[in-house]
Design a protein around this motif. Structure first.
Motif, PDB file in Angstrom:
ATOM      1  N   ILE A 368       5.550  61.472 -14.375  1.00 21.10           N
ATOM      2  CA  ILE A 368       5.983  60.553 -15.625  1.00 21.10           C
ATOM      3  C   ILE A 368       6.845  60.641 -16.357  1.00 21.10           C
ATOM      4  O   ILE A 368       7.330  60.943 -17.391  1.00 21.10           O
ATOM      5  CB  ILE A 368       4.352  60.016 -15.660  1.00 21.10           C
ATOM      6  N   VAL A 369       7.119  59.273 -16.527  1.00 20.45           N
ATOM      7  CA  VAL A 369       8.203  59.126 -17.222  1.00 20.45           C
ATOM      8  C   VAL A 369       8.341  57.498 -17.828  1.00 20.45           C
ATOM      9  O   VAL A 369       7.662  56.304 -16.706  1.00 20.45           O
ATOM     10  CB  VAL A 369       9.311  58.689 -16.864  1.00 20.45           C
ATOM     11  N   ASP A 370       8.480  57.420 -19.497  1.00 14.03           N
ATOM     12  CA  ASP A 370       8.005  56.090 -19.916  1.00 14.03           C
ATOM     13  C   ASP A 370       8.963  54.944 -19.726  1.00 14.03           C
ATOM     14  O   ASP A 370       9.821  54.652 -19.598  1.00 14.03           O
ATOM     15  CB  ASP A 370       7.564  56.688 -21.458  1.00 14.03           C
ATOM     16  N   MET A 371       8.287  53.729 -19.522  1.00 16.21           N
ATOM     17  CA  MET A 371       9.428  52.137 -19.265  1.00 16.21           C
ATOM     18  C   MET A 371       8.530  50.834 -19.126  1.00 16.21           C
ATOM     19  O   MET A 371       7.368  51.422 -19.362  1.00 16.21           O
ATOM     20  CB  MET A 371      10.127  52.393 -17.546  1.00 16.21           C
ATOM     21  N   GLY A 372       9.007  50.604 -19.556  1.00 13.64           N
ATOM     22  CA  GLY A 372       8.238  49.237 -19.444  1.00 13.64           C
ATOM     23  C   GLY A 372       7.478  48.166 -20.173  1.00 13.64           C
ATOM     24  O   GLY A 372       7.708  48.755 -21.936  1.00 13.64           O
ATOM     25  N   LEU A 373       6.548  47.335 -20.567  1.00 11.17           N
ATOM     26  CA  LEU A 373       5.607  46.699 -21.102  1.00 11.17           C
ATOM     27  C   LEU A 373       4.317  47.524 -20.629  1.00 11.17           C
ATOM     28  O   LEU A 373       3.902  48.236 -20.192  1.00 11.17           O
ATOM     29  CB  LEU A 373       5.953  45.391 -20.463  1.00 11.17           C
ATOM     30  N   THR A 374       3.053  46.699 -21.210  1.00 12.75           N
ATOM     31  CA  THR A 374       1.921  47.146 -21.355  1.00 12.75           C
ATOM     32  C   THR A 374       0.698  46.273 -20.783  1.00 12.75           C
ATOM     33  O   THR A 374       0.635  45.025 -20.828  1.00 12.75           O
ATOM     34  CB  THR A 374       1.443  47.429 -22.328  1.00 12.75           C
TER      35      THR A 374
END
Length: 907
Positions: A368-374
């Motif tokens: 899992i990697v971080d990216m984008g909005l919520t």
């Protein structure tokens, strides 16, 4: 230099403190080439001349008495002091108490005159004392203090040769977690005290299975001083070290007592299935039956992978999830959903937690990697639909619990972003058929949103604090809900015998926890007091039925004077108020209003300081006339978070980055987290000197600071200087700021903006952003460049010597060019050094060593400096190697080389 010194002694205790102003700001005390730690108490001996006022305030007694009757804890903290001076002194009293506790009483006795706190409706108290509140002179404000505690503080002027006794009482219902109850006392005396006692008595009529007492400061020498005596149904724990036993080392005045004193225990559940106490017309029922098999769970983990989870938070989430997946029982079913503005699933259905499936899921989680909005709405609904579909298709065990565990660190900003709409969508989709547990990670999360949404759906929310132990916090929460024992628990009592029941239906009972129900008796005929419990168990329905009986306390405790006879009534009131406050957050508008009104009435009736009430104490008159009252409030979790956000805004930086600061009189500190070390030095010069702190010729950044002296020379002749004014220039961006202890003036592109420290403001410009927190901090963010934080230290206006002053902190220094220089700037791109040959120093606890730096060999001393970013009043101790003689050998050239002729001058 000595730092801000006050007069008299200071005592931090539980954490309570008594003492005059100024001393709460600990500092590294330096005179010439000698160094010693001046602790916040003023207890450590300095090698410089000390004020003759040192012993004017004598703190001679500090005592904590805690009585626990069937989990309900009644704690009294008492501190006594004598002002030996021939003039009045302002003395502070501070106490750290559990955030789950309600203050029940506070009093001050000064020379036989008693001043008692008065509980009032919060709004009425604020209006009545509006003038005092608006002037900012009220004391006794309650503030957040770490994760589990909150700090109560008050100051009062004491006449010459007068005594003062402070007494604070608070109460709480101990909560059982992971099979134990916890009594936590924060102990920070910072000096030796003639009479120092911690005494705890625990009374549990059904018996005590174990008691443990330990403290973070307990050495092999102090361990035998903890007196622990346990009988079948009573435990006595006391800790009373003598003055000599408190001594940190044979030749120093400091105390080694500094940390948390923790008592844990559990009750004996094997003797009886029932634990019901009936006293003075009220009953309390504790329900946690032993030896129940666990109910399988079906859990969907919904993990936020948005851009705000970047870095450490994402790494800690992966670490925690890997451990949690390993702990799944093989009869559990699980799924993993990750989301940002889109949603991805490991599998489209829940999977049995076999070793093969868990191993495969762990590989998925590790990627899992971080990216984008919520987009929280779509992610949670996808988990709900997955559970509902599998339940409908009978893929899940009939007797099992369905739950979703949501982890997020921010506000929804993609898809459905309206909080109330999300709550409505989730509540409607779940339909009361599953539980939602929400974990809010960090300071930016909208905790109240998660708290309400979880309680609407048979769950609970928990804050996960950013820190090195975040993964442990995540795992700890999971352990609390990992093993459900019973579902849909109903506790029933005779309708004609009780009223005013607290909540008596619970969606689940987890292993290691406990259900507590209390109520008022309307029928004193206890022969007909039948209790029934119905629930869903692992393989069959659970049912218990029994007759309540009254314990004879005189028989149970024949040698005790029963002084807490109304504990069941106060426990009932405490629990009722807590539950009403929860209803006031998540019910219908009418339910919220009714719940708030009832909670307010009960808070006033039982004299509890809750979020709806305030405690007001009128202080004695001073020589200058009536003094301002103080008003003590109860913080909500949202208010705690706002307080922490203020500190977080000035403390948020990349963990691997060093921090450079100058604060105090003036202390320079270079924090090097990658090396787990720090360097520090002082600059001595006459008041009015202007120093260049930062100069970067590439973007044209300049920071200069001007010093100021005391109002008058103190009796000890020690002249201290502090920074009171900074000039900041960014030539390329056309930005110029002048920040003083009075105001902030910003000039950008010919436009002038003036702000006062009494403001709270956010100013966004083309090339500079300002975030001003009232009477606390100013954050200056230069476009695509460095960020500076300036802290305001406000000193008691009537202090005979000290003035307000400023601290200067640099964040994101890596964005400056390699040519940056100045007293601070020269260290922005690192410093190489080695320390060896550790040897005893002038002060036993402060060793000397040899430092090799810049081709030179320096004698350095291990000491402390203060970083005030998290706590602008007290600061945080940072161990550092102190370089003597104005940093000679560490800084380039001599300190006088950095003196400039004007606030915006380079020479």
């Amino acid at each position: 230099m000595s730092g801000l010194q006050g007069v008299g002694l200071l005592l931090l205790w539980g954490s309570a403190c008594l003492g005059p102003p100024g001393l709460v700001r600990g500092a590294l005390v330096i005179s010439g080439d000698q160094v010693a730690l001046q602790e916040p108490s003023g207890a450590a001996k300095s090698l410089q001349k000390r004020s003759t006022n040192e012993d004017m305030v004598e703190v001679y007694s500090v005592r904590l008495d805690c009585t626990v009757m069937s989990r309900f804890a009644h704690t009294v903290m008492t501190s006594k002091a004598l002002n030996r001076a021939n003039s009045s002194q302002e003395i502070f009293f501070e106490v750290d108490l559990p955030k789950t506790a309600f203050i029940a009483n506070f009093s001050m006795e000064i020379d036989g005159q008693v001043y008692v706190g008065d509980i009032k409706e919060k709004e009425k108290a604020k209006k009545q004392y509006e003038k005092a509140v608006s002037s900012g002179r009220t004391a006794g404000l309650v503030k957040a203090s770490g994760r589990k505690m909150e700090k109560f503080s008050v100051s009062v002027n004491i006449a010459a040769e007068s005594n003062v006794t402070f007494i604070l009482t608070y109460e709480e219902l101990l909560q059982r977690k992971l099979g134990r109850y916890e009594i936590l006392t924060r102990v920070k005396p910072k000096q030796r005290v003639q009479e120092f006692q911690i005494v705890t008595n625990i009374y549990e009529p059904k018996g005590i299975s174990y008691v443990d007492a330990h403290a973070t400061f307990l050495s092999n020498e102090l361990l035998p001083l903890v007196d622990k005596r346990v009988t079948d149904n009573k435990a006595h724990i006391s800790f009373s070290p003598t003055m000599e036993e408190q001594r940190k080392c044979p030749d120093c005045e400091g105390t080694l007592i500094d940390g948390d004193f923790l008592i844990t225990y559990d009750v004996n559940r094997a003797k009886s299935q029932w634990d019901i106490q009936i006293v003075n017309g009220y009953f309390v029922h504790f329900f946690a039956p032993p030896d129940l098999p666990r109910v399988p769970k079906n859990v969907v983990f919904v993990i936020d992978r948005s851009g705000s989870m970047h870095g450490t938070k994402m790494a800690q989430t992966r670490e925690a999830m890997l451990a949690i997946l390993k702990d799944l029982h093989e009869d559990d079913h699980f799924a993993v959903i990750q989301f940002d503005d889109s949603t991805d699933c490991w599998k489209e259905t829940l999977t049995k937690a076999t070793k093969e499936n868990v191993d495969e899921a762990m590989k998925y989680v590790s990627m899992i990697v971080d990216m984008g909005l919520t987009n929280i709405n779509d992610a949670v609904l996808r988990g709900v639909n997955m559970l509902a579909k599998d339940r409908q298709e009978e893929k899940l065990p009939e007797r099992s619990i369905d739950m979703i565990i949501l982890l997020t660190d921010g506000m929804p900003n993609a898809g459905v972003s309206n909080i109330e709409e999300i709550q409505t969508n989730v509540h409607s989709a779940m339909g009361g058929n599953m539980s939602l547990f929400c974990l809010g990670f960090g300071n930016d999360v909208e905790y109240s949103f998660l708290d309400v949404m979880s309680k609407q759906n048979k769950g609970m929310a928990r804050r996960i604090y950013e820190g090195s132990d975040a993964a442990v916090q995540l795992q700890g929460f999971y352990e609390e809900v990992a093993s459900p024992l019973l579902l849909e628990v109903d506790l029933r009592y005779p309708e004609n015998a009780v009223d005013s029941l607290t909540t008596n239906h619970y969606s689940q009972l987890f292993n290691g926890s406990e259900i507590v129900v209390a109520g008022r008796l309307t029928d004193n005929d206890l022969d007909n007091f039948m209790v029934e419990v119905f629930a869903q168990g692992f393989d069959e329905d659970f049912k218990m039925q029994g007759q309540a009986s009254v314990e004879d306390w005189d028989v149970l405790y024949p040698d005790e004077e029963y002084i807490f006879g109304d504990f069941t009534e106060r426990l009932w009131a405490y629990l009722t108020i807590q539950q009403l406050l929860e209803t006031s957050k998540s019910g219908t508008p009418e339910e919220k209003s009714n719940a708030s009104a009832k909670a307010l009435n009960m808070s006033l009736q039982y004299s509890f300081v809750t979020p709806l009430t305030s405690m007001v104490v009128t202080k004695p008159d001073t020589e200058d006339g009536p003094d301002s009252p103080f008003i003590a409030d109860k913080l909500t979790e949202e208010q705690r978070q706002k307080e922490e956000q203020v500190g977080y805004q000035i403390n948020h930086y990349y963990p691997s980055q060093p921090i450079y600061l100058v604060d105090g009189d003036p202390h320079f500190l270079i924090e090097l987290p990658e090396m787990d070390d720090a360097l520090c030095f002082n600059i001595n010069n006459k008041p009015g000197t202007i120093f260049n702190l930062v100069r970067d010729p590439i973007p044209g950044i300049l920071v200069n600071g001007e010093t100021i002296g005391e109002k008058m020379i103190p009796p000890d002749g020690q002249i201290n200087t502090y920074f009171w004014r900074f000039g900041i220039v960014h030539q390329s961006l056309g930005v110029r700021l002048e920040v003083s202890t009075q105001d902030i003036v910003v000039l950008q592109d010919g436009k002038l903006v003036k702000l006062l420290w009494s403001d709270t403001a956010s100013v966004k410009g083309t090339n500079v952003d300002l975030l001003l927190t009232e009477d606390r901090s100013l954050t200056v963010t230069l476009k695509d460049s460095v960020k500076f934080v300036i802290l305001l230290h406000k000193v008691w206006a009537k202090h005979p010597y000290h003035r307000d002053y400023l601290g200067f902190y640099t964040l994101d220094s890596h964005l400056l060019s390699p040519l940056v220089h100045g007293l601070l700037g020269q260290f922005y791109h690192g410093i190489e050094y080695e320390v060896s040959e550790l040897r005893p120093g002038e002060v036993p606890e402060k060793p000397d060593a040899t430092m090799y730096v810049k081709g030179q060999e320096l004698n350095v001393t291990r000491g402390w400096q203060r970083d005030f970013r998290k706590d602008v009043k007290n600061g945080e101790n940072v161990p550092c190697w102190f370089i003597h003689s104005n940093g000679t050998g560490l800084i380039d050239g001599d300190a006088t080389d950095y003196v400039v002729s004007g606030l915006f001058k380079t020479v």
